[in-house]
Enzyme design. Structure first.
Site, short mmCIF file in Angstrom:
data_model
loop_
_atom_site.label_atom_id
_atom_site.label_comp_id
_atom_site.label_asym_id
_atom_site.label_seq_id
_atom_site.Cartn_x
_atom_site.Cartn_y
_atom_site.Cartn_z
N ARG A 1 0.88 -1.19 0.00
CA ARG A 1 0.00 0.00 0.00
C ARG A 1 0.91 1.22 0.00
O ARG A 1 1.66 1.44 0.96
CB ARG A 1 -0.93 -0.02 1.22
CG ARG A 1 -1.68 1.27 1.41
CD ARG A 1 -2.83 1.16 2.38
NE ARG A 1 -3.96 0.48 1.79
CZ ARG A 1 -5.23 0.62 2.18
NH1 ARG A 1 -5.53 1.44 3.17
NH2 ARG A 1 -6.21 -0.04 1.60
N HIS B 1 -6.93 0.92 -6.94
CA HIS B 1 -7.24 0.04 -5.80
C HIS B 1 -7.88 -1.24 -6.36
O HIS B 1 -9.08 -1.48 -6.21
CB HIS B 1 -8.19 0.77 -4.84
CG HIS B 1 -8.28 0.16 -3.48
ND1 HIS B 1 -7.56 -0.95 -3.10
CD2 HIS B 1 -9.00 0.51 -2.38
CE1 HIS B 1 -7.83 -1.25 -1.85
NE2 HIS B 1 -8.72 -0.38 -1.39
N GLN C 1 -10.02 -3.76 -4.29
CA GLN C 1 -11.34 -3.23 -3.99
C GLN C 1 -12.27 -3.42 -5.20
O GLN C 1 -13.39 -3.90 -5.07
CB GLN C 1 -11.22 -1.72 -3.66
CG GLN C 1 -12.54 -1.07 -3.32
CD GLN C 1 -13.12 -1.60 -2.03
OE1 GLN C 1 -12.47 -1.59 -1.01
NE2 GLN C 1 -14.36 -2.09 -2.07
N ASP D 1 -17.25 7.28 -2.60
CA ASP D 1 -15.98 7.18 -1.87
C ASP D 1 -15.74 8.53 -1.20
O ASP D 1 -16.42 9.51 -1.50
CB ASP D 1 -14.85 6.85 -2.87
CG ASP D 1 -13.50 6.61 -2.18
OD1 ASP D 1 -13.48 6.42 -0.95
OD2 ASP D 1 -12.46 6.63 -2.88
N CYS E 1 -16.54 1.83 -0.64
CA CYS E 1 -15.37 1.02 -0.29
C CYS E 1 -15.06 1.07 1.20
O CYS E 1 -14.43 0.16 1.73
CB CYS E 1 -14.17 1.50 -1.09
SG CYS E 1 -13.84 3.25 -0.84
N ARG F 1 -13.96 -8.66 0.54
CA ARG F 1 -12.53 -8.43 0.34
C ARG F 1 -11.75 -9.69 0.72
O ARG F 1 -10.78 -10.08 0.05
CB ARG F 1 -12.06 -7.24 1.18
CG ARG F 1 -12.61 -5.87 0.78
CD ARG F 1 -12.02 -5.37 -0.52
NE ARG F 1 -10.60 -5.26 -0.45
CZ ARG F 1 -9.93 -4.22 0.04
NH1 ARG F 1 -10.58 -3.15 0.46
NH2 ARG F 1 -8.61 -4.20 0.05
#
Ligand code: CP
Ligand code: NVA
Length: 320
Positions: A104, A131, A134, A227, A267, A295
Protein backbone atom coordinates in the site's frame (compact mmCIF):
# COMPACT_ATOMS: atom_id res chain seq x y z
CA UNK A 1 17.75 -16.63 -14.48
CA UNK A 2 14.80 -14.39 -15.34
CA UNK A 3 11.84 -15.33 -13.17
CA UNK A 4 8.35 -15.20 -14.63
CA UNK A 5 5.80 -14.21 -12.07
CA UNK A 6 2.45 -12.51 -12.04
CA UNK A 7 1.62 -9.26 -10.27
CA UNK A 8 -1.70 -7.58 -9.59
CA UNK A 9 -1.08 -3.85 -9.75
CA UNK A 10 -4.25 -2.83 -11.54
CA UNK A 11 -7.27 -4.46 -13.16
CA UNK A 12 -5.48 -4.01 -16.49
CA UNK A 13 -3.24 -6.95 -15.41
CA UNK A 14 -6.11 -9.44 -15.70
CA UNK A 15 -7.85 -10.66 -18.83
CA UNK A 16 -11.64 -10.90 -18.88
CA UNK A 17 -11.34 -14.69 -18.66
CA UNK A 18 -9.07 -14.42 -15.63
CA UNK A 19 -11.52 -12.08 -13.90
CA UNK A 20 -14.32 -14.59 -14.47
CA UNK A 21 -12.12 -17.43 -13.17
CA UNK A 22 -11.25 -15.39 -10.08
CA UNK A 23 -14.91 -14.61 -9.40
CA UNK A 24 -15.72 -18.33 -9.71
CA UNK A 25 -12.92 -19.25 -7.30
CA UNK A 26 -14.14 -16.56 -4.90
CA UNK A 27 -17.61 -18.16 -4.78
CA UNK A 28 -16.01 -21.49 -3.87
CA UNK A 29 -13.77 -19.97 -1.20
CA UNK A 30 -16.68 -18.01 0.29
CA UNK A 31 -18.92 -21.09 0.41
CA UNK A 32 -16.24 -23.20 2.13
CA UNK A 33 -13.78 -21.33 4.34
CA UNK A 34 -11.61 -24.43 4.70
CA UNK A 35 -11.10 -24.77 0.94
CA UNK A 36 -7.43 -24.51 -0.09
CA UNK A 37 -6.57 -24.27 3.61
CA UNK A 38 -3.06 -25.65 3.12
CA UNK A 39 -2.34 -23.71 -0.04
CA UNK A 40 0.08 -21.27 1.59
CA UNK A 41 1.58 -23.71 4.08
CA UNK A 42 5.26 -22.87 4.56
CA UNK A 43 4.83 -19.58 2.70
CA UNK A 44 5.24 -16.07 4.06
CA UNK A 45 3.48 -13.00 2.68
CA UNK A 46 4.61 -9.47 3.57
CA UNK A 47 2.21 -6.57 3.94
CA UNK A 48 4.25 -3.47 3.15
CA UNK A 49 2.02 -0.53 4.08
CA UNK A 50 2.81 3.19 3.89
CA UNK A 51 -0.76 4.22 4.81
CA UNK A 52 -3.25 3.10 7.46
CA UNK A 53 -5.79 0.37 6.75
CA UNK A 54 -8.58 -1.60 8.35
CA UNK A 55 -10.17 -3.78 5.64
CA UNK A 56 -7.13 -4.42 3.44
CA UNK A 57 -4.77 -5.30 6.26
CA UNK A 58 -7.18 -7.40 8.31
CA UNK A 59 -8.73 -9.24 5.36
CA UNK A 60 -5.31 -10.11 3.93
CA UNK A 61 -3.96 -11.22 7.34
CA UNK A 62 -7.01 -13.38 8.04
CA UNK A 63 -7.12 -14.71 4.48
CA UNK A 64 -3.43 -15.70 4.56
CA UNK A 65 -3.98 -17.43 7.89
CA UNK A 66 -7.03 -19.31 6.52
CA UNK A 67 -4.83 -20.51 3.64
CA UNK A 68 -2.23 -21.84 6.10
CA UNK A 69 0.36 -19.15 5.43
CA UNK A 70 2.39 -16.79 7.57
CA UNK A 71 1.91 -13.04 7.40
CA UNK A 72 4.25 -10.17 8.30
CA UNK A 73 3.00 -6.61 8.64
CA UNK A 74 5.69 -4.09 7.66
CA UNK A 75 4.48 -0.60 8.54
CA UNK A 76 5.92 2.72 7.37
CA UNK A 77 8.39 2.85 10.26
CA UNK A 78 10.04 -0.48 9.40
CA UNK A 79 10.78 -0.24 5.71
CA UNK A 80 10.48 3.46 4.92
CA UNK A 81 10.37 2.68 1.22
CA UNK A 82 12.76 4.73 -0.91
CA UNK A 83 14.08 6.66 2.10
CA UNK A 84 15.93 4.17 4.30
CA UNK A 85 16.88 2.20 1.18
CA UNK A 86 15.88 2.17 -2.45
CA UNK A 87 12.66 0.51 -3.59
CA UNK A 88 14.74 -1.81 -5.79
CA UNK A 89 16.84 -2.98 -2.82
CA UNK A 90 13.72 -3.48 -0.70
CA UNK A 91 12.11 -5.54 -3.46
CA UNK A 92 15.22 -7.68 -4.06
CA UNK A 93 15.78 -8.28 -0.35
CA UNK A 94 12.18 -9.15 0.46
CA UNK A 95 12.11 -11.56 -2.50
CA UNK A 96 14.72 -13.66 -0.66
CA UNK A 97 12.47 -14.11 2.39
CA UNK A 98 8.88 -13.85 1.22
CA UNK A 99 6.60 -15.55 -1.31
CA UNK A 100 4.48 -12.48 -2.15
CA UNK A 101 4.17 -8.82 -1.21
CA UNK A 102 0.99 -6.81 -0.70
CA UNK A 103 1.95 -3.13 -0.93
CA UNK A 104 0.00 0.00 0.00
CA UNK A 105 1.81 3.10 -1.25
CA UNK A 106 1.29 6.75 -2.05
CA UNK A 107 2.90 6.89 -5.51
CA UNK A 108 1.69 4.22 -7.92
CA UNK A 109 5.22 4.13 -9.34
CA UNK A 110 6.37 2.60 -6.04
CA UNK A 111 4.24 -0.53 -6.54
CA UNK A 112 5.36 -0.64 -10.16
CA UNK A 113 9.02 -0.47 -9.05
CA UNK A 114 8.49 -3.07 -6.34
CA UNK A 115 6.98 -5.41 -8.92
CA UNK A 116 9.78 -4.67 -11.38
CA UNK A 117 12.56 -5.60 -8.97
CA UNK A 118 10.83 -8.34 -6.93
CA UNK A 119 11.03 -11.93 -8.12
CA UNK A 120 7.80 -12.73 -6.26
CA UNK A 121 4.21 -11.60 -6.99
CA UNK A 122 3.35 -8.05 -5.89
CA UNK A 123 -0.25 -7.10 -5.15
CA UNK A 124 -1.32 -3.47 -5.07
CA UNK A 125 -3.20 -3.01 -1.79
CA UNK A 126 -3.99 0.60 -2.82
CA UNK A 127 -1.90 3.29 -4.42
CA UNK A 128 -2.88 6.88 -5.22
CA UNK A 129 -3.84 5.72 -8.71
CA UNK A 130 -5.54 2.33 -8.32
CA UNK A 131 -7.24 0.04 -5.80
CA UNK A 132 -7.63 -3.19 -7.75
CA UNK A 133 -8.42 -5.51 -4.81
CA UNK A 134 -11.34 -3.23 -3.99
CA UNK A 135 -12.60 -3.09 -7.53
CA UNK A 136 -12.39 -6.83 -8.11
CA UNK A 137 -14.35 -7.26 -4.88
CA UNK A 138 -16.89 -4.75 -6.14
CA UNK A 139 -17.38 -6.78 -9.33
CA UNK A 140 -17.89 -9.90 -7.23
CA UNK A 141 -20.32 -8.13 -4.88
CA UNK A 142 -22.38 -6.75 -7.77
CA UNK A 143 -22.62 -10.16 -9.41
CA UNK A 144 -23.47 -11.78 -6.09
CA UNK A 145 -26.28 -9.31 -5.37
CA UNK A 146 -27.66 -8.71 -8.87
CA UNK A 147 -26.93 -12.10 -10.44
CA UNK A 148 -24.90 -10.57 -13.27
CA UNK A 149 -22.59 -7.73 -14.18
CA UNK A 150 -23.56 -7.59 -17.85
CA UNK A 151 -25.88 -4.68 -18.61
CA UNK A 152 -25.72 -3.28 -15.05
CA UNK A 153 -25.57 0.53 -14.71
CA UNK A 154 -23.42 2.00 -11.93
CA UNK A 155 -23.66 5.64 -10.88
CA UNK A 156 -20.60 7.07 -9.13
CA UNK A 157 -20.76 10.48 -7.49
CA UNK A 158 -17.75 12.31 -6.05
CA UNK A 159 -14.01 12.26 -6.69
CA UNK A 160 -13.41 10.81 -10.14
CA UNK A 161 -9.67 11.31 -9.94
CA UNK A 162 -8.92 8.77 -7.25
CA UNK A 163 -7.80 5.17 -6.88
CA UNK A 164 -11.26 3.72 -6.26
CA UNK A 165 -12.94 5.45 -9.21
CA UNK A 166 -10.10 4.57 -11.60
CA UNK A 167 -10.15 0.88 -10.71
CA UNK A 168 -13.93 0.82 -10.73
CA UNK A 169 -14.01 2.23 -14.27
CA UNK A 170 -11.64 -0.44 -15.57
CA UNK A 171 -13.35 -3.25 -13.63
CA UNK A 172 -16.79 -2.18 -14.82
CA UNK A 173 -15.71 -1.79 -18.44
CA UNK A 174 -14.16 -5.28 -18.40
CA UNK A 175 -17.27 -6.92 -16.93
CA UNK A 176 -19.95 -5.16 -18.99
CA UNK A 177 -21.06 -2.64 -16.35
CA UNK A 178 -21.86 0.84 -17.65
CA UNK A 179 -20.72 3.77 -15.56
CA UNK A 180 -22.27 7.22 -15.07
CA UNK A 181 -19.74 9.34 -13.22
CA UNK A 182 -20.51 12.76 -11.73
CA UNK A 183 -17.61 14.88 -10.52
CA UNK A 184 -17.06 18.58 -9.87
CA UNK A 185 -14.87 20.40 -12.38
CA UNK A 186 -11.21 19.55 -11.81
CA UNK A 187 -11.94 16.13 -10.26
CA UNK A 188 -12.54 14.16 -13.46
CA UNK A 189 -10.94 10.72 -13.83
CA UNK A 190 -7.46 10.56 -15.35
CA UNK A 191 -7.86 10.90 -19.16
CA UNK A 192 -5.63 7.85 -19.73
CA UNK A 193 -7.95 5.72 -17.59
CA UNK A 194 -11.00 7.13 -19.39
CA UNK A 195 -9.47 6.18 -22.75
CA UNK A 196 -8.60 2.67 -21.57
CA UNK A 197 -12.01 2.15 -19.98
CA UNK A 198 -13.83 3.39 -23.09
CA UNK A 199 -11.90 1.05 -25.31
CA UNK A 200 -12.55 -1.92 -22.98
CA UNK A 201 -16.23 -0.97 -22.69
CA UNK A 202 -16.61 -1.20 -26.45
CA UNK A 203 -15.70 -4.88 -26.23
CA UNK A 204 -18.31 -5.63 -23.56
CA UNK A 205 -21.07 -3.35 -24.83
CA UNK A 206 -20.89 -1.04 -21.79
CA UNK A 207 -20.92 2.76 -21.91
CA UNK A 208 -19.12 5.42 -19.88
CA UNK A 209 -20.82 8.74 -19.26
CA UNK A 210 -18.96 11.58 -17.52
CA UNK A 211 -21.11 14.38 -16.16
CA UNK A 212 -21.20 17.28 -13.69
CA UNK A 213 -24.71 16.29 -12.58
CA UNK A 214 -25.11 13.84 -9.66
CA UNK A 215 -28.76 13.50 -10.73
CA UNK A 216 -27.70 12.28 -14.18
CA UNK A 217 -25.18 9.89 -12.63
CA UNK A 218 -27.77 8.07 -10.51
CA UNK A 219 -30.55 8.17 -13.12
CA UNK A 220 -31.77 4.60 -13.71
CA UNK A 221 -28.76 3.16 -11.85
CA UNK A 222 -28.74 -0.38 -10.45
CA UNK A 223 -25.75 0.48 -8.26
CA UNK A 224 -24.88 3.77 -6.58
CA UNK A 225 -21.26 4.08 -5.45
CA UNK A 226 -19.39 6.62 -3.41
CA UNK A 227 -15.98 7.18 -1.87
CA UNK A 228 -14.49 9.80 0.42
CA UNK A 229 -13.92 13.33 -0.82
CA UNK A 230 -10.50 13.49 0.85
CA UNK A 231 -8.33 10.46 0.22
CA UNK A 232 -5.37 9.42 2.35
CA UNK A 233 -2.51 11.84 1.69
CA UNK A 234 -4.82 14.71 0.68
CA UNK A 235 -5.55 15.92 4.21
CA UNK A 236 -4.07 19.37 3.56
CA UNK A 237 -6.57 19.92 0.73
CA UNK A 238 -9.52 19.05 2.96
CA UNK A 239 -11.02 22.57 3.37
CA UNK A 240 -10.99 23.18 -0.40
CA UNK A 241 -12.29 19.72 -1.22
CA UNK A 242 -15.17 19.89 1.24
CA UNK A 243 -16.23 23.11 -0.48
CA UNK A 244 -15.72 21.79 -4.03
CA UNK A 245 -17.72 18.60 -3.40
CA UNK A 246 -20.72 20.35 -1.89
CA UNK A 247 -23.72 19.17 -3.91
CA UNK A 248 -22.06 15.80 -4.64
CA UNK A 249 -23.50 14.05 -1.60
CA UNK A 250 -25.49 10.85 -1.96
CA UNK A 251 -28.62 11.36 0.11
CA UNK A 252 -32.21 10.14 0.33
CA UNK A 253 -33.43 12.65 -2.24
CA UNK A 254 -30.73 11.92 -4.82
CA UNK A 255 -31.20 8.14 -4.75
CA UNK A 256 -34.86 8.52 -5.72
CA UNK A 257 -33.63 8.78 -9.31
CA UNK A 258 -32.13 5.28 -9.22
CA UNK A 259 -33.91 1.98 -9.95
CA UNK A 260 -36.30 0.88 -7.17
CA UNK A 261 -34.06 -2.02 -6.15
CA UNK A 262 -30.73 -0.22 -6.42
CA UNK A 263 -27.85 -1.23 -4.17
CA UNK A 264 -25.60 1.28 -2.44
CA UNK A 265 -21.88 0.56 -2.29
CA UNK A 266 -18.93 2.29 -0.64
CA UNK A 267 -15.37 1.02 -0.29
CA UNK A 268 -15.21 2.41 3.30
CA UNK A 269 -14.09 4.17 5.42
CA UNK A 270 -17.10 6.49 5.03
CA UNK A 271 -17.85 9.95 6.34
CA UNK A 272 -21.55 10.20 7.11
CA UNK A 273 -22.78 13.70 6.39
CA UNK A 274 -20.11 14.31 3.74
CA UNK A 275 -20.16 12.02 0.68
CA UNK A 276 -23.16 10.03 1.96
CA UNK A 277 -25.90 10.48 4.51
CA UNK A 278 -26.59 7.95 7.26
CA UNK A 279 -30.07 7.10 5.95
CA UNK A 280 -28.48 5.80 2.71
CA UNK A 281 -25.37 4.04 3.99
CA UNK A 282 -27.23 2.49 6.94
CA UNK A 283 -30.44 1.97 4.97
CA UNK A 284 -32.00 -1.11 3.37
CA UNK A 285 -30.28 -0.67 -0.01
CA UNK A 286 -26.79 -0.57 1.42
CA UNK A 287 -24.54 -3.62 1.00
CA UNK A 288 -21.37 -2.00 2.35
CA UNK A 289 -20.56 -4.62 5.00
CA UNK A 290 -21.16 -7.56 2.64
CA UNK A 291 -18.86 -5.71 0.26
CA UNK A 292 -16.25 -5.32 3.02
CA UNK A 293 -16.51 -9.03 3.91
CA UNK A 294 -16.00 -9.99 0.29
CA UNK A 295 -12.53 -8.43 0.34
CA UNK A 296 -11.46 -11.50 2.33
CA UNK A 297 -12.81 -14.06 -0.13
CA UNK A 298 -11.66 -12.23 -3.28
CA UNK A 299 -8.13 -11.67 -2.00
CA UNK A 300 -7.76 -15.35 -1.07
CA UNK A 301 -8.65 -16.10 -4.69
CA UNK A 302 -6.13 -13.51 -5.93
CA UNK A 303 -3.30 -14.81 -3.74
CA UNK A 304 -3.77 -18.44 -4.76
CA UNK A 305 -4.16 -17.46 -8.42
CA UNK A 306 -0.96 -15.39 -8.55
CA UNK A 307 1.12 -17.98 -6.72
CA UNK A 308 -0.25 -20.71 -8.97
CA UNK A 309 0.49 -18.68 -12.13
CA UNK A 310 3.99 -17.79 -10.93
CA UNK A 311 4.65 -21.42 -10.08
CA UNK A 312 3.48 -22.46 -13.54
CA UNK A 313 5.89 -20.06 -15.23
CA UNK A 314 9.02 -21.34 -13.56
CA UNK A 315 10.95 -21.88 -10.38
CA UNK A 316 11.88 -18.89 -8.24
CA UNK A 317 15.17 -17.44 -9.43
CA UNK A 318 17.94 -16.04 -7.33
CA UNK A 319 17.09 -12.42 -8.10
CA UNK A 320 19.56 -10.05 -9.63
N1 CP B 1 -11.57 -0.13 1.47
C1 CP B 1 -10.35 -0.20 2.01
O1 CP B 1 -9.36 -0.47 1.35
O2 CP B 1 -10.30 0.00 3.35
P1 CP B 1 -8.97 0.19 4.21
O3 CP B 1 -8.34 1.49 3.78
O4 CP B 1 -9.46 0.24 5.63
O5 CP B 1 -8.06 -0.96 3.95
N1 NVA C 1 -9.92 6.90 -1.97
C1 NVA C 1 -9.72 6.42 -0.62
C2 NVA C 1 -9.97 4.95 -0.57
C3 NVA C 1 -9.80 4.33 0.79
C4 NVA C 1 -10.00 2.85 0.76
C5 NVA C 1 -8.31 6.76 -0.15
O1 NVA C 1 -7.37 6.59 -0.94
O2 NVA C 1 -8.15 7.19 0.98
Amino acid sequence: METMKRDFLSLQDLTQEEILALLKRTYQLKRDKTKMRDYLRGKSIGLLFQKPSNRTRVSFEVGISQLGGNCLYLGPEEINLGVRESTADVAKTLSRYLDAIVARTFHHQDVVDLARYATIPVINGLSDMYHPCQSLTDMFSIEEKLGTTQGVVLGYVGDGNNNVCHSLMIGCAKTGISTQIATPKGYEPDPKVVRQAKSLAQETGAFIHLTRSPKDAVAGADVIYSDVWVSMGQEKQAPKRLKDFKGFQINGRLVQGAKDKFIFMHCLPAHRGQEVTADVIDGEHSIVFDQAENRLHVQKAVLTFLIEKSRQSGERGGGS
